[in-house]
Structures are given as C-alpha cells and as structure tokens.
Design an enzyme around this catalytic site. Structure first.
Site, short mmCIF file in Angstrom:
data_model
loop_
_atom_site.label_atom_id
_atom_site.label_comp_id
_atom_site.label_asym_id
_atom_site.label_seq_id
_atom_site.Cartn_x
_atom_site.Cartn_y
_atom_site.Cartn_z
N CYS A 34 0.83 -1.22 0.00
CA CYS A 34 0.00 0.00 0.00
C CYS A 34 0.86 1.26 0.00
CB CYS A 34 -0.93 0.01 1.20
SG CYS A 34 -0.05 0.02 2.78
N ASP A 36 2.31 2.60 2.57
CA ASP A 36 2.25 3.34 3.84
C ASP A 36 3.57 3.21 4.60
OD1 ASP A 36 -0.25 4.02 3.15
OD2 ASP A 36 -1.28 2.74 4.57
N CYS A 103 -2.39 -3.73 8.56
CA CYS A 103 -1.97 -2.38 8.98
C CYS A 103 -1.46 -2.41 10.42
CB CYS A 103 -3.13 -1.40 8.87
SG CYS A 103 -4.08 -1.57 7.34
#
Ligand code: FES
Length: 125
Positions: A34, A36, A103
C-alpha cells in the site's frame, strides 16, 4: 468496511503524533503493497520507555494502531514493549476489519524496529 468507534477515536487523537529529537531508538517500517510508512521514536531511560511518538503516512487503521501501540508501551520496560503484539493492539481497538489486519502489523514492527535500533546503538556506544 466499518471501523469501531475506538478506531475512529484513536485516529483523531493526535497526542502521540510527532517526532522526538535525540530519540534513543527510531524505527521506520513500511508496507510495500500500500506504500504506507511509519516512524516510531522512543526515548528510553534505565531500560524504560519514558516517551514515544509516531509519524505515520498511511490509512486510518495504520494511524489508529500506531498511536494505540504507543499508549501501550509508554512507561513499560523495553523488554515488555518488544513483546507487544499486533493482536493486543487490535483488541485494544475493539477489532479491525479483516482487510485491515495487516496495517496493525506495521505498529508491532515499528515498535520492534525502534527497540532494535536502540539496542544496536547501545551495543556500539
Ligand atoms: Fe497500508 Fe493500512 S492500507 S497500512
């Protein structure tokens, strides 16, 4: 996808957000999928975490888990903090949607990376 109200509350809570100058341990981790990125800064005295901050460029779950992980390690010994699991962070947030579990892994890895950085510096000083 639904976030718990705890996740939203933590996402909006910015008290742990920021940087620590002269941090004793800095962890930088990222998720290649992603994109991040998360930084964790730790201030450590006598093997105890006396201050901790995060900077996360990521999704709601990444930010909520970063700040929660910090709440959970503040005041703890380095050894205890090293064993913080993403599972414990998820529980503290009343759960995460299944597609957001990865996450929370960033938060666990970020704390571990900062502690490893601290230990590495100790070993070479
Ligand atoms: Fe990247 Fe959440 S989607 S950490």
């Amino acid at each position: 996808m639904m976030y718990s109200s705890k996740v939203m509350e933590k996402f909006r809570d910015t008290k742990n957000y920021g940087k620590i100058e002269n941090a004793d341990g800095i962890g930088k981790v990222g998720n290649a999928k992603c994109g991040d990125v998360m930084w964790i800064y730790l201030k450590i005295e006598d093997e105890k975490i006396v201050d901790a901050k995060f900077e996360t460029f990521g999704c709601v779950a990444a930010i909520a888990t970063s700040t929660t992980a910090i709440d959970m390690v503040l005041g703890k010994s380095v050894e205890e903090a090293y064993h913080l699991t993403n599972k414990a962070v998820i529980e503290a947030l009343d759960g995460l949607p299944p597609e957001k579990i990865h996450c929370s892994v960033l938060a666990e890895e970020g704390i571990k990376a900062a502690i490893e950085d601290y230990r590495k510096k100790l070993a070479t000083s």
